[in-house]
Write an enzyme that holds these catalytic residues in place. Structure first.
Site, short mmCIF file in Angstrom:
data_model
loop_
_atom_site.label_atom_id
_atom_site.label_comp_id
_atom_site.label_asym_id
_atom_site.label_seq_id
_atom_site.Cartn_x
_atom_site.Cartn_y
_atom_site.Cartn_z
N ALA A 39 26.62 9.96 -8.09
CA ALA A 39 26.56 11.35 -8.56
C ALA A 39 27.36 12.31 -7.68
O ALA A 39 28.21 13.06 -8.19
CB ALA A 39 25.10 11.78 -8.69
N ASP A 94 20.59 11.05 -9.86
CA ASP A 94 21.70 11.59 -10.65
C ASP A 94 21.39 12.96 -11.21
O ASP A 94 22.28 13.76 -11.48
CB ASP A 94 22.07 10.62 -11.77
CG ASP A 94 22.77 9.40 -11.20
OD1 ASP A 94 22.07 8.51 -10.68
OD2 ASP A 94 24.01 9.36 -11.21
N ASN A 135 17.79 8.45 -12.38
CA ASN A 135 18.60 7.67 -11.45
C ASN A 135 18.93 6.35 -12.14
O ASN A 135 18.48 6.08 -13.25
CB ASN A 135 17.84 7.46 -10.12
CG ASN A 135 18.73 6.90 -9.02
OD1 ASN A 135 19.84 7.38 -8.80
ND2 ASN A 135 18.28 5.87 -8.34
N LYS A 136 19.69 5.54 -11.48
CA LYS A 136 20.16 4.26 -12.03
C LYS A 136 19.03 3.48 -12.70
O LYS A 136 17.91 3.42 -12.20
CB LYS A 136 20.76 3.45 -10.88
CG LYS A 136 21.32 2.10 -11.24
CD LYS A 136 22.37 2.17 -12.33
CE LYS A 136 23.49 3.13 -12.02
NZ LYS A 136 24.30 3.47 -13.24
#
Lengths: 342, 342
Positions: free
Chosen positions: B46, B233, B243-244
């Site tokens: 990010a 992110d 997030n991932k």
């Protein structure tokens, strides 16, 4: 398609390492090749490796040269030990070997023992298929029309004599007219979900969506996945379940999201001698399975790597254990005693 | 090693798709190549994609031919839109673009705007490195000497201007003399953990163990992993974190096992305009990322595949959000308001 086949003087095994890109069958006349086939995961799945070991031992009996009964028994016991050393976690392997050993012990005529071992190996195989069908009948009631069902690894026809345990329940639900859509976790590192479950289900025209193992939580939290069903490699007396690495994670996620979590396995997977999951030996396999995906290296040199092949799901996360002899709901409160006695 | 570099009339980017096997740097003179570099994940993370977008916009300004201020602004706004369309989830991208747009809006002299855009892009870059160092200082107190710390994806130097967010906290703890051992989840499908985190940490002689995503639960339940720390992110106003993919799973497992779960991110990741995680757009990427690992196909044709690149971790699973402006403990009760006002 078949997983394993007895030919009278040889065993034919589907090489599951090459799926889904190639469907190759290898025929072995020597028991050592069958033992290697279990060890190197050419064939895999707790019930299937029990069958392979039984057939491998029956095959070995045909080639033992000794005409002296005690020598023969000694040699056969040594061979049983070789099979017992192929993989440590799945208990079906040891229960199949135990059945073969009993015949060796009791017998007093070599050629009769050889015949009985062949008969017993075929019985292990046939009973497994029948058990899977019964597991399907006992379990299908837990799946509803329209369900999206998550599964992990491959507890299907490829992991058994045929039909499957977890996938057997799904097949049985579909056979009674229910629409089921399967979410298959790819199951790193060995990718049994991506390679085997998707292949097996799509051959049967069962709709299947492949996801990475890391996505199961997302699809549970967002309401897509309605049920989880997996197989087992060993079930301890208290209902704790050893199964493919990642199973525990799906179980915790299911509980957190109020989703039922089912384990489907034949009673040969039950191990009343193992008190709890803590007592189940967890196989640690080669780090190459993590670092290499076929020929592709995915991580640098000089790092640590772990590769436990299984994990333990405590009974408290399990909604029901489904076997051919019946179902134990809420195994955390009752253990597996009911199934052992029957 | 560096993630991204401004050369005055070009941008040099480390091709993270080729790591860890090859360390290749590509230099781009055209902004479209920089935009593609974000889109195709040559550069990722990010904060890093925020920097890349800022540098790409500064680079674009140098090549816009128009001498007429309104035309120039129109063209630059169009280019900002192109960067905004590269990836949808990380909010740092939009905050970096927002800073560049403000300069374009306010300016009234083309050559002055060009200079200011270059200066601003370098500021985005420099501030990110400083933010990471401050995140490290603010977060290191949460890690104890001897801790085994799980991380997911790559929230390291490679995901930022340098130093890293989650890995920055780990670096800062190590710099003050603590022994930390990192467990890196491989992070399927794109394998940022296997390819990038292990590479980055082992270059710094930080001990790292690679595991598959499906193993985190096992190593939490068996008491190996003591803390979890990840990047983000986008962080919504209520403290929910995108997030991932896989992050939510680790967070649930951490809570279930009484393990603290930390999120480390610069305040540019905070998005007060997004009320909750449900409002964060989740990018769905090509199914080829799941089916192909480099050149190896791991699943059969004719199946469904899903590939959401991110998931949402509700604030209730997060022990603390660590930023350069301070830490919010228990964000579920307080949200991120404290960090926004500061």
């Amino acid at each position: 398609m078949f997983t394993i086949k007895w030919n009278g003087d040889s065993v034919t095994i589907l090489d599951q390492r090459l799926l889904p890109m190639q469907e190759v069958y290898n025929t072995y006349r020597h028991f050592r090749d069958v033992a290697d086939s279990i060890r190197n995961m050419e064939t895999r799945g707790a019930p299937a490796i029990g069958i392979a070991a039984a057939m491998g031992i029956a095959l070995a009996a045909l080639t033992v040269a000794s005409n002296e009964i005690e020598n023969f028994k000694e040699e056969m016991n040594r061979i049983c030990q070789i099979f017992a050393g192929t993989r440590p976690t799945a208990v079906n392997l040891f229960s199949a070997i135990g059945r073969m050993k009993k015949i060796i012990e009791k017998g007093n005529d070599i050629s009769q023992i050889k015949q009985q071992l062949e008969k017993e190996a075929l019985a292990v195989y046939q009973e497994d298929i029948e058990a899977n069908k019964a597991i399907g009948r006992n379990g299908r009631t837990y799946l509803n029309d329209g369900d999206v069902v998550l599964t992990h690894c491959n507890a299907g026809a490829l992991a058994t004599g045929g039909y499957g345990t977890a996938l057997g329940v799904i097949r049985a639900a579909i056979e009674e007219g229910k629409k089921i859509h399967v979410y298959a976790c790819e199951t790193r590192p060995y990718l049994q979900g991506a390679r085997l479950t998707t292949w097996e289900l799509s051959r049967d025209n069962i709709p299947v969506t492949l996801i990475t193992d890391s996505m199961s939580g997302h699809f549970m939290r967002t309401g897509i996945i309605k049920k989880v069903i997996v197989g087992a490699d060993r079930i301890a007396a208290n209902g704790d379940v050893a199964n493919k690495i990642g199973t525990y994670t799906h179980a915790v996620l299911a509980k957190e999201n109020g989703i039922p979590f089912y384990v489907a396995a034949p009673v040969s997977t039950l191990d009343p001698d193992t008190k709890s999951g803590n007592d189940i030996p967890i196989e640690e396999r080669s780090v190459d399975e993590v670092v290499f995906i076929r020929n592709e290296q995915i991580a640098p040199e000089g790092i640590f790597i772990r590769n436990p092949a299984f994990d333990v799901t405590p009974a408290k996360y399990i909604t029901a254990i489904i076997t051919e002899k019946g179902v134990v709901e809420n195994p955390a409160s009752s253990g597996i005693g009911k199934l052992i006695k029957s």
